[in-house]
Design a protein around this motif. Structure first.
Motif, PDB file in Angstrom:
ATOM      1  N   LYS A 102       0.840  -1.202   0.000  1.00 16.33           N
ATOM      2  CA  LYS A 102       0.000   0.000   0.000  1.00 16.33           C
ATOM      3  C   LYS A 102       0.876   1.253   0.000  1.00 16.33           C
ATOM      4  CE  LYS A 102      -3.683   2.377   2.459  1.00 16.33           C
ATOM      5  NZ  LYS A 102      -4.591   2.365   3.599  1.00 16.33           N
ATOM      6  N   SER A 103       1.938   1.211   0.774  1.00  9.09           N
ATOM      7  CA  SER A 103       2.850   2.334   0.849  1.00  9.09           C
ATOM      8  C   SER A 103       3.479   2.618  -0.521  1.00  9.09           C
ATOM      9  CB  SER A 103       3.943   2.056   1.871  1.00  9.09           C
ATOM     10  OG  SER A 103       4.867   3.094   1.908  1.00  9.09           O
ATOM     11  N   MET A 104       3.827   1.573  -1.246  1.00  6.27           N
ATOM     12  CA  MET A 104       4.391   1.737  -2.587  1.00  6.27           C
ATOM     13  C   MET A 104       3.373   2.359  -3.543  1.00  6.27           C
ATOM     14  SD  MET A 104       6.770  -1.604  -3.317  1.00  6.27           S
ATOM     15  CE  MET A 104       6.859  -1.205  -5.048  1.00  6.27           C
ATOM     16  N   ARG A 105       2.139   1.891  -3.462  1.00 10.23           N
ATOM     17  CA  ARG A 105       1.077   2.444  -4.322  1.00 10.23           C
ATOM     18  C   ARG A 105       0.878   3.926  -4.031  1.00 10.23           C
ATOM     19  NH1 ARG A 105      -1.808  -2.219  -2.710  1.00 10.23           N
ATOM     20  NH2 ARG A 105      -3.175  -0.929  -1.434  1.00 10.23           N
ATOM     21  N   GLN A 106       0.846   4.258  -2.757  1.00 10.52           N
ATOM     22  CA  GLN A 106       0.645   5.654  -2.368  1.00 10.52           C
ATOM     23  C   GLN A 106       1.816   6.532  -2.805  1.00 10.52           C
ATOM     24  OE1 GLN A 106      -0.008   5.219   1.851  1.00 10.52           O
ATOM     25  NE2 GLN A 106      -2.210   5.522   1.610  1.00 10.52           N
ATOM     26  N   SER A 107       3.030   6.022  -2.649  1.00  8.53           N
ATOM     27  CA  SER A 107       4.195   6.830  -3.008  1.00  8.53           C
ATOM     28  C   SER A 107       4.227   7.098  -4.510  1.00  8.53           C
ATOM     29  CB  SER A 107       5.488   6.185  -2.542  1.00  8.53           C
ATOM     30  OG  SER A 107       5.846   5.117  -3.376  1.00  8.53           O
ATOM     31  N   LYS A 108       3.774   6.144  -5.320  1.00 11.22           N
ATOM     32  CA  LYS A 108       3.707   6.364  -6.771  1.00 11.22           C
ATOM     33  C   LYS A 108       2.713   7.480  -7.099  1.00 11.22           C
ATOM     34  CE  LYS A 108       4.962   1.767  -8.403  1.00 11.22           C
ATOM     35  NZ  LYS A 108       4.469   0.526  -9.039  1.00 11.22           N
ATOM     36  N   LYS A 109       1.570   7.432  -6.424  1.00 11.30           N
ATOM     37  CA  LYS A 109       0.536   8.448  -6.638  1.00 11.30           C
ATOM     38  C   LYS A 109       1.035   9.830  -6.231  1.00 11.30           C
ATOM     39  CE  LYS A 109      -3.190   6.771  -4.752  1.00 11.30           C
ATOM     40  NZ  LYS A 109      -4.484   6.605  -4.068  1.00 11.30           N
ATOM     41  N   HIS A 110       1.661   9.887  -5.053  1.00  9.13           N
ATOM     42  CA  HIS A 110       2.173  11.151  -4.545  1.00  9.13           C
ATOM     43  C   HIS A 110       3.285  11.690  -5.443  1.00  9.13           C
ATOM     44  CE1 HIS A 110       0.717   9.900  -0.261  1.00  9.13           C
ATOM     45  NE2 HIS A 110      -0.267  10.341  -1.035  1.00  9.13           N
ATOM     46  N   ASN A 111       4.117  10.769  -5.924  1.00  8.15           N
ATOM     47  CA  ASN A 111       5.217  11.158  -6.796  1.00  8.15           C
ATOM     48  C   ASN A 111       4.685  11.816  -8.072  1.00  8.15           C
ATOM     49  OD1 ASN A 111       7.519  11.373  -8.323  1.00  8.15           O
ATOM     50  ND2 ASN A 111       8.226   9.298  -7.932  1.00  8.15           N
ATOM     51  N   LEU A 112       3.664  11.228  -8.680  1.00 10.85           N
ATOM     52  CA  LEU A 112       3.074  11.805  -9.889  1.00 10.85           C
ATOM     53  C   LEU A 112       2.451  13.171  -9.608  1.00 10.85           C
ATOM     54  CD1 LEU A 112       1.385   8.693 -11.530  1.00 10.85           C
ATOM     55  CD2 LEU A 112       3.341   9.990 -12.388  1.00 10.85           C
ATOM     56  N   ARG A 113       1.751  13.274  -8.493  1.00  6.93           N
ATOM     57  CA  ARG A 113       1.101  14.534  -8.126  1.00  6.93           C
ATOM     58  C   ARG A 113       2.144  15.629  -7.891  1.00  6.93           C
ATOM     59  NH1 ARG A 113      -1.680  13.481  -3.171  1.00  6.93           N
ATOM     60  NH2 ARG A 113      -2.905  12.030  -4.401  1.00  6.93           N
ATOM     61  N   ASN A 114       3.227  15.278  -7.167  1.00  8.54           N
ATOM     62  CA  ASN A 114       4.285  16.246  -6.891  1.00  8.54           C
ATOM     63  C   ASN A 114       4.999  16.672  -8.166  1.00  8.54           C
ATOM     64  OD1 ASN A 114       3.635  16.018  -4.216  1.00  8.54           O
ATOM     65  ND2 ASN A 114       5.383  14.742  -3.687  1.00  8.54           N
ATOM     66  N   LYS A 115       5.218  15.707  -9.070  1.00 15.25           N
ATOM     67  CA  LYS A 115       5.888  16.003 -10.330  1.00 15.25           C
ATOM     68  C   LYS A 115       5.064  16.991 -11.154  1.00 15.25           C
ATOM     69  CE  LYS A 115       8.188  12.331 -11.839  1.00 15.25           C
ATOM     70  NZ  LYS A 115       8.557  11.130 -12.607  1.00 15.25           N
ATOM     71  N   ALA A 116       3.758  16.777 -11.192  1.00 14.51           N
ATOM     72  CA  ALA A 116       2.865  17.668 -11.943  1.00 14.51           C
ATOM     73  C   ALA A 116       2.858  19.066 -11.333  1.00 14.51           C
ATOM     74  CB  ALA A 116       1.457  17.100 -11.970  1.00 14.51           C
ATOM     75  N   ALA A 117       2.844  19.132 -10.010  1.00 18.16           N
ATOM     76  CA  ALA A 117       2.817  20.427  -9.331  1.00 18.16           C
ATOM     77  C   ALA A 117       4.126  21.186  -9.556  1.00 18.16           C
ATOM     78  CB  ALA A 117       2.572  20.239  -7.838  1.00 18.16           C
ATOM     79  N   LYS A 118       5.257  20.488  -9.505  1.00 20.70           N
ATOM     80  CA  LYS A 118       6.544  21.134  -9.742  1.00 20.70           C
ATOM     81  C   LYS A 118       6.652  21.637 -11.175  1.00 20.70           C
ATOM     82  CE  LYS A 118       9.600  19.020  -6.358  1.00 20.70           C
ATOM     83  NZ  LYS A 118      10.808  18.224  -6.156  1.00 20.70           N
ATOM     84  N   SER A 119       6.135  20.847 -12.103  1.00 16.94           N
ATOM     85  CA  SER A 119       6.148  21.246 -13.502  1.00 16.94           C
ATOM     86  C   SER A 119       5.316  22.504 -13.720  1.00 16.94           C
ATOM     87  CB  SER A 119       5.622  20.105 -14.366  1.00 16.94           C
ATOM     88  OG  SER A 119       5.549  20.498 -15.703  1.00 16.94           O
TER      89      SER A 119
END
Length: 92
Positions: free
Chosen positions: A9-26
């Motif tokens: 579950k932690s891995m799934r969440q980190s992937k989601k958060h990573n994508l969200r953070n990447k989009a926000a930084k972009s």
């Protein structure tokens, strides 16, 4: 592969958060770039609106913890400093 369900579950969440953070930084980088090009182009009205919108995006990303609050303050300060320099009346 994770051995435990919580790790999976932690891995799934980190992937989601990573994508969200990447989009926000972009989005943040795009806004800052828009503001800087307007400042360099000496377009006062456009620069004011772009700086205002980029400050809004900077503060939102800092609130979400995507960038550090001091980095946000530094970015904001530099943009406003350039804007003030551009709009200040020429003194002799």
């Amino acid at each position: 592969m994770p051995n435990k369900q919580a790790q999976a579950k932690s891995m799934r969440q980190s992937k989601k958060h990573n994508l969200r953070n990447k989009a926000a930084k972009s989005a943040l980088r795009q806004e800052i770039k828009k503001a800087r090009t307007a400042l360099e182009g000496k377009k006062t009205d456009e620069a004011k609106t772009n700086v205002k919108s980029s400050i809004r995006v900077i503060n939102k990303t800092a609130e979400k913890g995507i960038i550090h609050k001091r980095k946000a303050a530094r970015l904001e300060s530099r943009l406003v400093k350039k804007l003030n320099k551009m709009t200040a009346p020429a003194t002799q």
